[in-house]
Scaffold this motif. Structure first.
Motif, PDB file in Angstrom:
ATOM      1  N   VAL A 118       0.835  -1.204   0.000  1.00  0.00           N
ATOM      2  CA  VAL A 118       0.000   0.000   0.000  1.00  0.00           C
ATOM      3  C   VAL A 118       0.869   1.253   0.000  1.00  0.00           C
ATOM      4  CG1 VAL A 118      -1.775   1.299   1.239  1.00  0.00           C
ATOM      5  CG2 VAL A 118      -1.925  -1.186   1.109  1.00  0.00           C
ATOM      6  N   GLU A 119       1.981   1.221   0.709  1.00  0.00           N
ATOM      7  CA  GLU A 119       2.881   2.381   0.733  1.00  0.00           C
ATOM      8  C   GLU A 119       3.499   2.624  -0.640  1.00  0.00           C
ATOM      9  OE1 GLU A 119       6.728   4.154   3.204  1.00  0.00           O
ATOM     10  OE2 GLU A 119       5.766   2.288   3.866  1.00  0.00           O
ATOM     11  N   ILE A 120       3.878   1.555  -1.337  1.00  0.00           N
ATOM     12  CA  ILE A 120       4.443   1.701  -2.684  1.00  0.00           C
ATOM     13  C   ILE A 120       3.390   2.235  -3.647  1.00  0.00           C
ATOM     14  CG2 ILE A 120       5.420   0.431  -4.641  1.00  0.00           C
ATOM     15  CD1 ILE A 120       6.673  -1.473  -2.474  1.00  0.00           C
ATOM     16  N   ILE A 121       2.158   1.737  -3.528  1.00  0.00           N
ATOM     17  CA  ILE A 121       1.050   2.253  -4.344  1.00  0.00           C
ATOM     18  C   ILE A 121       0.857   3.740  -4.062  1.00  0.00           C
ATOM     19  CG2 ILE A 121      -1.453   2.142  -4.705  1.00  0.00           C
ATOM     20  CD1 ILE A 121      -1.209  -0.903  -4.012  1.00  0.00           C
ATOM     21  N   SER A 122       0.889   4.108  -2.782  1.00  0.00           N
ATOM     22  CA  SER A 122       0.715   5.506  -2.370  1.00  0.00           C
ATOM     23  C   SER A 122       1.735   6.421  -3.044  1.00  0.00           C
ATOM     24  CB  SER A 122       0.831   5.604  -0.851  1.00  0.00           C
ATOM     25  OG  SER A 122       1.020   6.933  -0.442  1.00  0.00           O
ATOM     26  N   LYS A 123       2.984   6.014  -3.016  1.00  0.00           N
ATOM     27  CA  LYS A 123       4.041   6.842  -3.609  1.00  0.00           C
ATOM     28  C   LYS A 123       3.897   6.901  -5.132  1.00  0.00           C
ATOM     29  CE  LYS A 123       7.315   6.047   0.165  1.00  0.00           C
ATOM     30  NZ  LYS A 123       8.574   5.385   0.596  1.00  0.00           N
ATOM     31  N   GLY A 124       3.483   5.790  -5.738  1.00  0.00           N
ATOM     32  CA  GLY A 124       3.279   5.785  -7.185  1.00  0.00           C
ATOM     33  C   GLY A 124       2.132   6.692  -7.599  1.00  0.00           C
ATOM     34  N   LEU A 125       1.056   6.701  -6.822  1.00  0.00           N
ATOM     35  CA  LEU A 125      -0.091   7.551  -7.150  1.00  0.00           C
ATOM     36  C   LEU A 125       0.251   9.029  -7.042  1.00  0.00           C
ATOM     37  CD1 LEU A 125      -3.023   5.641  -5.410  1.00  0.00           C
ATOM     38  CD2 LEU A 125      -2.545   5.806  -7.849  1.00  0.00           C
ATOM     39  N   ALA A 126       1.098   9.373  -6.068  1.00  0.00           N
ATOM     40  CA  ALA A 126       1.466  10.781  -5.884  1.00  0.00           C
ATOM     41  C   ALA A 126       2.159  11.335  -7.131  1.00  0.00           C
ATOM     42  CB  ALA A 126       2.370  10.928  -4.664  1.00  0.00           C
ATOM     43  N   THR A 162       1.265  10.871 -10.054  1.00  0.00           N
ATOM     44  CA  THR A 162       0.260  11.133 -11.095  1.00  0.00           C
ATOM     45  C   THR A 162      -0.736  12.213 -10.695  1.00  0.00           C
ATOM     46  OG1 THR A 162      -1.325   9.495 -10.284  1.00  0.00           O
ATOM     47  CG2 THR A 162       0.425   8.684 -11.717  1.00  0.00           C
ATOM     48  N   GLY A 163      -0.494  12.857  -9.534  1.00  0.00           N
ATOM     49  CA  GLY A 163      -1.395  13.926  -9.109  1.00  0.00           C
ATOM     50  C   GLY A 163      -2.472  13.475  -8.144  1.00  0.00           C
ATOM     51  N   VAL A 164      -2.456  12.189  -7.764  1.00  0.00           N
ATOM     52  CA  VAL A 164      -3.409  11.695  -6.768  1.00  0.00           C
ATOM     53  C   VAL A 164      -2.853  11.998  -5.381  1.00  0.00           C
ATOM     54  CG1 VAL A 164      -4.516   9.641  -5.792  1.00  0.00           C
ATOM     55  CG2 VAL A 164      -4.294   9.885  -8.269  1.00  0.00           C
ATOM     56  N   THR A 165      -3.634  12.685  -4.561  1.00  0.00           N
ATOM     57  CA  THR A 165      -3.158  13.057  -3.230  1.00  0.00           C
ATOM     58  C   THR A 165      -3.805  12.253  -2.108  1.00  0.00           C
ATOM     59  OG1 THR A 165      -4.783  14.851  -3.187  1.00  0.00           O
ATOM     60  CG2 THR A 165      -2.552  15.410  -3.901  1.00  0.00           C
ATOM     61  N   SER A 166      -4.898  11.530  -2.414  1.00  0.00           N
ATOM     62  CA  SER A 166      -5.486  10.631  -1.428  1.00  0.00           C
ATOM     63  C   SER A 166      -6.272   9.556  -2.168  1.00  0.00           C
ATOM     64  CB  SER A 166      -6.370  11.391  -0.438  1.00  0.00           C
ATOM     65  OG  SER A 166      -7.366  12.125  -1.109  1.00  0.00           O
ATOM     66  N   PHE A 167      -6.438   8.396  -1.504  1.00  0.00           N
ATOM     67  CA  PHE A 167      -7.055   7.277  -2.227  1.00  0.00           C
ATOM     68  C   PHE A 167      -7.608   6.230  -1.271  1.00  0.00           C
ATOM     69  CE2 PHE A 167      -2.938   5.695  -1.184  1.00  0.00           C
ATOM     70  CZ  PHE A 167      -2.887   4.318  -1.356  1.00  0.00           C
ATOM     71  N   LEU A 168      -8.440   5.341  -1.843  1.00  0.00           N
ATOM     72  CA  LEU A 168      -8.976   4.191  -1.142  1.00  0.00           C
ATOM     73  C   LEU A 168      -8.420   2.922  -1.794  1.00  0.00           C
ATOM     74  CD1 LEU A 168     -12.782   5.098  -0.797  1.00  0.00           C
ATOM     75  CD2 LEU A 168     -11.009   5.325   0.947  1.00  0.00           C
ATOM     76  N   PRO A 169      -7.423   2.272  -1.196  1.00  0.00           N
ATOM     77  CA  PRO A 169      -6.975   0.978  -1.728  1.00  0.00           C
ATOM     78  C   PRO A 169      -8.168   0.042  -1.802  1.00  0.00           C
ATOM     79  CG  PRO A 169      -5.554   1.713   0.075  1.00  0.00           C
ATOM     80  CD  PRO A 169      -6.734   2.621   0.053  1.00  0.00           C
ATOM     81  N   THR A 170      -8.302  -0.658  -2.917  1.00  0.00           N
ATOM     82  CA  THR A 170      -9.523  -1.418  -3.179  1.00  0.00           C
ATOM     83  C   THR A 170      -9.259  -2.921  -3.191  1.00  0.00           C
ATOM     84  OG1 THR A 170     -10.360   0.443  -4.467  1.00  0.00           O
ATOM     85  CG2 THR A 170     -11.459  -1.674  -4.778  1.00  0.00           C
ATOM     86  N   LYS A 198      -2.464  -0.321   8.746  1.00  0.00           N
ATOM     87  CA  LYS A 198      -1.067   0.003   9.067  1.00  0.00           C
ATOM     88  C   LYS A 198      -0.567   1.154   8.210  1.00  0.00           C
ATOM     89  CE  LYS A 198       0.093  -4.688  10.570  1.00  0.00           C
ATOM     90  NZ  LYS A 198       0.768  -5.960  10.213  1.00  0.00           N
ATOM     91  N   ALA A 199      -0.883   1.107   6.917  1.00  0.00           N
ATOM     92  CA  ALA A 199      -0.429   2.174   6.010  1.00  0.00           C
ATOM     93  C   ALA A 199      -1.096   3.503   6.367  1.00  0.00           C
ATOM     94  CB  ALA A 199      -0.745   1.794   4.563  1.00  0.00           C
ATOM     95  N   LYS A 200      -2.372   3.458   6.719  1.00  0.00           N
ATOM     96  CA  LYS A 200      -3.108   4.679   7.075  1.00  0.00           C
ATOM     97  C   LYS A 200      -2.489   5.338   8.310  1.00  0.00           C
ATOM     98  CE  LYS A 200      -7.861   6.338   7.744  1.00  0.00           C
ATOM     99  NZ  LYS A 200      -7.713   7.115   8.973  1.00  0.00           N
ATOM    100  N   ASN A 201      -1.978   4.525   9.212  1.00  0.00           N
ATOM    101  CA  ASN A 201      -1.428   5.049  10.462  1.00  0.00           C
ATOM    102  C   ASN A 201       0.045   5.445  10.359  1.00  0.00           C
ATOM    103  OD1 ASN A 201      -3.880   4.711  11.774  1.00  0.00           O
ATOM    104  ND2 ASN A 201      -3.409   2.649  12.455  1.00  0.00           N
ATOM    105  N   LYS A 202       0.645   5.221   9.189  1.00  0.00           N
ATOM    106  CA  LYS A 202       2.045   5.599   8.985  1.00  0.00           C
ATOM    107  C   LYS A 202       2.128   6.978   8.335  1.00  0.00           C
ATOM    108  CE  LYS A 202       4.904   2.514   7.250  1.00  0.00           C
ATOM    109  NZ  LYS A 202       5.410   1.416   6.390  1.00  0.00           N
ATOM    110  N   SER A 203       3.271   7.621   8.507  1.00  0.00           N
ATOM    111  CA  SER A 203       3.511   8.905   7.827  1.00  0.00           C
ATOM    112  C   SER A 203       4.139   8.604   6.465  1.00  0.00           C
ATOM    113  CB  SER A 203       4.436   9.787   8.665  1.00  0.00           C
ATOM    114  OG  SER A 203       3.837  10.116   9.896  1.00  0.00           O
ATOM    115  N   ILE A 204       3.282   8.341   5.493  1.00  0.00           N
ATOM    116  CA  ILE A 204       3.755   7.988   4.151  1.00  0.00           C
ATOM    117  C   ILE A 204       3.981   9.251   3.333  1.00  0.00           C
ATOM    118  CG2 ILE A 204       3.147   6.801   2.009  1.00  0.00           C
ATOM    119  CD1 ILE A 204       1.483   4.857   3.629  1.00  0.00           C
ATOM    120  N   LYS A 205       5.099   9.322   2.661  1.00  0.00           N
ATOM    121  CA  LYS A 205       5.369  10.461   1.775  1.00  0.00           C
ATOM    122  C   LYS A 205       4.807  10.166   0.391  1.00  0.00           C
ATOM    123  CE  LYS A 205       9.409  12.139   4.269  1.00  0.00           C
ATOM    124  NZ  LYS A 205      10.861  12.437   4.217  1.00  0.00           N
ATOM    125  N   GLY A 206       3.502  10.111   0.336  1.00  0.00           N
ATOM    126  CA  GLY A 206       2.813   9.830  -0.915  1.00  0.00           C
ATOM    127  C   GLY A 206       1.367  10.223  -0.763  1.00  0.00           C
TER     128      GLY A 206
END
Length: 204
Positions: free
Chosen positions: A73-81, A83-91, A109-117
């Motif tokens: 989920v963290e890797i997905i988060s950084k990849g989405l950032a 492309t201009g996506v700033t928040s998301f719902l992993p599905t 776990k990912a939601k509770n982490k400080s992810i740079k994405g």
């Protein structure tokens, strides 16, 4: 304060050029000149627009929300950032309850982490409450009738459930979800008639 220069600023009714966005935690102004004591960010003639919110995405960068890898989920988060996506719902997908719950645990776990994405807002549960007739890529082995017991331990992290309301006997699941949670119910992979779909909509 910071100032974004040399960007094409996307507004509701058009695109501004040769303007400066001044912001701190929020946008303060759009003006012609850079104020004093501002850190300058050069947009290099790219578009500057509000961050996108992706409410239905299974994965990117070779990773999926259903992966058992806790870092997915963290890797997905950084990849989405990127492309201009700033928040998301992993599905999630229609898989075994154990795999779905593992995905929810990883999303928590990912939601509770400080992810740079992109920010993890919660989970979108697609299936397993779907109609086999229109299952698409979903695995029919793990299709279930809508059940509140199935989700009861994860109602805090689930934000959207995509399901087939025609499988919901007397709309018991629909009613309980709307009564006890803030989860948004969305129709998907469904063979519902117009009247069934409308009744589900009228129930919320």
């Amino acid at each position: 304060m910071k100032a974004v220069v040399n960007g094409k600023i996307v507004l509701k009714n058009g695109v501004l050029e040769n303007k400066v966005i001044v912001f701190d935690k929020k946008i303060i102004d759009i003006c012609d000149e850079v104020p004093t004591n501002c850190e300058i960010i050069d947009a290099k003639e790219n578009y500057v627009c509000p961050g996108l919110i992706d409410i239905h995405i299974h994965g990117c960068k070779g990773f999926d929300a259903m992966d058992e890898d806790e870092n997915a989920v963290e890797i997905i988060s950084k990849g989405l950032a990127e492309t201009g996506v700033t928040s998301f719902l992993p599905t999630t997908m229609t898989m075994s309850p154990e795999r779905i719950y593992k995905a929810f645990d990883n999303i928590i776990k990912a939601k509770n982490k400080s992810i740079k994405g992109a920010k993890v807002l919660g989970a979108h549960m697609e299936g397993p409450f779907i109609n086999e007739k229109y299952k698409g890529a979903q695995n029919p082995k793990y299709i279930y009738k809508p059940s509140f017991d199935f989700i009861k331990d994860y109602t805090d992290i689930i934000k959207v459930i995509s399901y087939s309301p025609e499988l919901d006997k007397d709309f018991e699941f629909t009613k309980q979800v709307k009564k006890e949670t803030d989860i948004v119910l969305s129709i998907c992979h469904s063979d519902a008639s117009y009247s069934t779909g409308k009744e589900a909509k009228d129930l919320g």
